[in-house]
Design an enzyme around this catalytic site. Structure first.
Site, PDB file in Angstrom:
ATOM      1  N   GLU A  65       0.792  -1.226   0.000  1.00 51.18           N
ATOM      2  CA  GLU A  65       0.000   0.000   0.000  1.00 51.18           C
ATOM      3  C   GLU A  65       0.830   1.286   0.000  1.00 51.18           C
ATOM      4  OE1 GLU A  65      -3.086   0.261  -0.518  1.00 51.18           O
ATOM      5  OE2 GLU A  65      -3.759  -1.794  -0.277  1.00 51.18           O
ATOM      6  N   SER A  88     -53.070 -12.921 -17.942  1.00 48.30           N
ATOM      7  CA  SER A  88     -54.082 -11.932 -18.303  1.00 48.30           C
ATOM      8  C   SER A  88     -53.941 -10.589 -17.604  1.00 48.30           C
ATOM      9  CB  SER A  88     -55.477 -12.494 -18.023  1.00 48.30           C
ATOM     10  OG  SER A  88     -55.780 -13.529 -18.940  1.00 48.30           O
TER      11      SER A  88
END
Length: 758
Positions: free
Chosen positions: A113, A396
């Site tokens: 890092e 439907s």
């Protein structure tokens, strides 16, 4: 004289040549020096200006406390009333003090890092210049970026990691705070903060907790290879998860080991040995975290899944940003919906495999009120959310959306419009379309056709409307698919309960579509607030919305309606049922009355709800819906809507001036005011033949259960679950619009080979 002139000319020429050979280098050197001085001056000016700008931004930097540096970065999620419903990563974090952190782990973190960590003062000019050069040149050398480990800690503690928030001002303040942190705390303490704060995937914060989760032991017991993996995970914790993505985890671990070699903290031999270790060595067999949430995670799982997706779509990372997320969730309603789906107190389910997906939205603003992604889902987190999946035909329930809504909107049809219920063959095929009773009623009104859910009149109506106009109507309701719609979609759309509840909501509020959304506000760690809402868009006329609603009332209240099981005494509501059949290639494996899916979508002035029920897999072993079980969707709707309607006023819809009411053959019918139908008072039908549209081989044959079987087969269950609602008067239609637009999670519908019946 000539000789002298000649010599003079030669001398002049010689001087000119000499001048040409000697002067330019001096001039070039002078110009070069001036350029250098000029560039140096610009650099000094830029440096001073940059320093001034830095100090200008830094003076407004937020304060940073030890509590912020040491706390976990759990994102807190609230319901609509501000009650905490979840904390992402709120597990019992195993905080590890500096003297308990292995030196090897510290070296691994620093090496990957910020290898100059022990030499810089929180900000590293060398690192900044290197990253700048790498960005300009495109070199991979700048992969670590310009931020030091201390700056990363400050960012995690105070600022949002969202790309849109990474402004020059924020970066300057971040650097300023990093310098202050470096002055106040030792390097070991800063490392302690960082190692305990970083997100490690799967809702875990801190490497100490990660060691317990991934390896089942403390940090001090980890091997070099295991420490290297943990050190490398914060950059992309999800991608480097050794359980889910071992290949990427292996690559990252070895990168960290090489960085440690380069930083002279381990030997090449040690790195080689660790690199040869299988990435899965030592991993826990059943990793878990001991976490706590204000609300049982099962209750809100489906809703939270969509909230997280929505927040990520806005550019935030809810796992690392430590935000406050305010949602539209009605927690009491969500709990009640969960109880309906997971107990036998309201609905008697046939077995544990029977599934459902439910979405409840507010028709007046698009807020998603409650959502259930399934029942009996066990301990799965963020599992399959059936409320947003789009691979089941809606049967439907598509008729108001694709057939009759567009007919009123574009063709000005009245509710008394006559439509043919006569023998029908899909154009270009020899495939006949039937209704559940395989009977024909001749010419019937549009109202009667919709209330009874007759298939042939619906498809004939779609023929007259045309696929193009129907597609436009659907798109205005947030519904679309990649392939072109066909006639069969008039009795079956592949949409989700969420999409359908939002589309029906437009009928409920007078014709305005609101894109459904979950999050209304986000507050970042730095205190910045983002507000979200859904801006309504006119999808249809008020007349169309009112006329559809008036007909859909009959689906529930009429003796011939297919949704009578959903009836709630005294409540003003409208809705539509839908059932789907099994595909023709496996239909013979089931009883002729069996259904694959059953839907009910209904609404009041305050809520719109869509319910899907069925089984996840299309095979006999999983189960199928008997004729009696197709009304379970209506029972679920009735139980939930009864609860919701107890806490709001019971308001009927007010007929707009654009609608005229007339009595036709003893029935009160609706007409668009000033339409030709309204002025003549007639509703003669159009040609409605089989040749007006081409179609591919149909994938749907739709059937609604008959009114008698729908309402009577479960009368013993329905009587105990309905509630009486006292009506109240109301005036005007509600159709409000807010100012800003919000995104929500919604999946594009896709076609399928399954069939539908009703």
């Amino acid at each position: 004289m000539q000789s002298n002139n000649h010599n003079s000319d030669n001398n002049q020429e010689h001087r000119t040549q000499h001048s040409q050979l000697t002067s330019p280098p001096h001039r070039r050197r002078s110009i070069f020096i001036r350029i250098i001085l000029w560039l140096f001056s610009l650099f000094i000016i830029a440096l001073i200006a940059g320093a001034g700008l830095f100090m200008y931004y830094a003076k407004d930097a937020p304060s940073i406390s030890e509590k912020q540096l040491s706390s976990d970065e759990a994102t807190v999620i609230y319901d609509k009333s501000g009650k905490v419903i979840s904390r992402l990563g709120a597990q019992d974090r195993d905080y590890v003090k500096a003297d308990e952190i292995p030196k090897t782990l510290k070296s691994a973190v620093v090496s990957i890092e910020d290898k100059r960590f022990y030499k810089n003062n929180g900000v590293d000019p060398v690192r900044i210049l290197g990253a700048t050069f790498a960005n300009i040149s495109g070199s991979s050398l700048g992969l670590q970026g310009a931020s030091t480990l201390t700056q990363q800690l400050v960012k995690l503690s105070v600022f949002s990691t969202s790309a849109k928030d990474r402004t020059l001002r924020v970066k300057a303040q971040e650097a300023w705070l990093a310098i202050q942190v470096d002055k106040k705390y030792s390097k070991d303490k800063i490392l302690e903060f960082y190692i305990n704060k970083v997100y490690m995937g799967n809702g875990i914060y801190g490497m100490g907790t990660a060691a317990k989760y991934y390896y089942g032991k403390s940090l001090s017991k980890l091997t070099l290879a295991q420490m290297a993996l943990l050190a490398g995970m914060p950059q992309a914790p999800t991608s480097y998860d050794p359980i889910k993505y071992p290949k990427y985890a292996l690559s990252r671990r070895n990168t960290v080991l090489q960085a440690m070699v380069n930083n002279n903290v381990i030997t090449k031999s040690q790195a080689t040995t660790a690199s040869n270790t299988n990435i899965k060595t030592g991993l826990a067999k059943n990793p878990s975290v001991s976490g706590s949430s204000t609300v049982n995670s099962k209750v809100v799982d489906a809703y939270l899944k969509q909230v997280i997706s929505s927040v990520e779509a806005k550019g935030f990372n809810p796992y690392t940003d430590g935000m406050k997320i305010y949602t539209n969730l009605d927690l009491a309603a969500q709990k009640h919906l969960y109880e309906i789906g997971n107990t036998s107190n309201y609905v008697q389910y046939p077995d544990s495999k029977f599934q459902l997906g439910v979405s409840v939205t507010n028709p007046n603003n698009g807020k998603v009120v409650a959502m259930l992604g399934g029942r009996q889902t066990g301990n799965v987190t963020y599992g399959l959310n059936r409320a947003v999946q789009t691979d089941r035909s809606s049967g439907s329930t598509s008729k108001p959306l694709m057939d009759y809504g567009p007919a009123i909107q574009y063709l000005n049809w009245p509710t008394s419009r006559k439509v043919k219920d006569e023998s029908f063959t899909y154009p270009g095929t020899n495939i006949k379309l039937y209704d559940f009773d395989k009977q024909y009623q001749g010419k019937i009104t549009m109202r009667s056709a919709l209330v009874q859910s007759r298939n042939i009149p619906a498809i004939r109506t779609l023929q007259d409307v045309g696929i193009s106009k129907a597609t436009t109507f659907l798109s205005r309701l947030g519904i679309s698919q990649k392939s072109t719609y066909s006639l069969q979609n008039g009795i079956g759309l592949y949409i989700s309960p969420l999409q359908e509840s939002a589309a029906y909501a437009a009928f409920a509020n007078g014709g305005t579509y609101y894109k459904p959304y979950y999050v209304n506000k986000i507050v970042t760690q730095s205190g910045k607030t983002y507000h979200y809402s859904s801006k309504g868009k006119r999808a249809m006329s008020k007349a169309t919305a009112y006329m559809i609603t008036d007909m859909l009332k009959g689906v529930i209240s009429s003796s011939t309606g297919t949704g009578t099981t959903a009836n709630i005494s005294g409540l003003y509501q409208a809705g539509k049922s839908g059932t789907t059949a099994y595909p023709s290639d496996i239909a013979d494996n089931y009883p002729s009355s069996a259904s694959m899916d059953a839907w009910f979508t209904g609404y009041t002035r305050h809520y719109s709800m869509a319910v899907w029920t069925g089984y996840d897999h299309q095979n006999t072993a999983s189960g199928f819906l008997s004729e009696q079980e197709t009304v379970l969707s209506q029972q679920i709707y009735r139980s939930m809507m009864s609860y919701l309607s107890t806490y709001v006023t019971n308001e009927d819809w007010v007929k707009p001036s654009s609608v005229t009411e007339k009595t036709v053959n003893g029935v009160k019918e609706l007409f668009k005011t000033n339409s030709s139908y309204s002025s003549s008072g007639t509703s003669d039908d159009y040609s409605q033949n089989n040749s007006s549209s081409s179609s591919s081989t149909p994938f749907t044959t739709s059937r609604d259960t008959s009114a008698s079987s729908s309402s009577n087969s479960n009368s013993s269950n329905s009587s105990s679950n309905s509630s009486s609602i006292t009506s109240s008067s109301s005036s005007g239609s509600s159709s409000s619009s807010s100012s800003s637009v919000s995104s929500s999670s919604s999946t594009e519908s896709t076609s399928s080979s399954s069939s539908s019946k009703e």
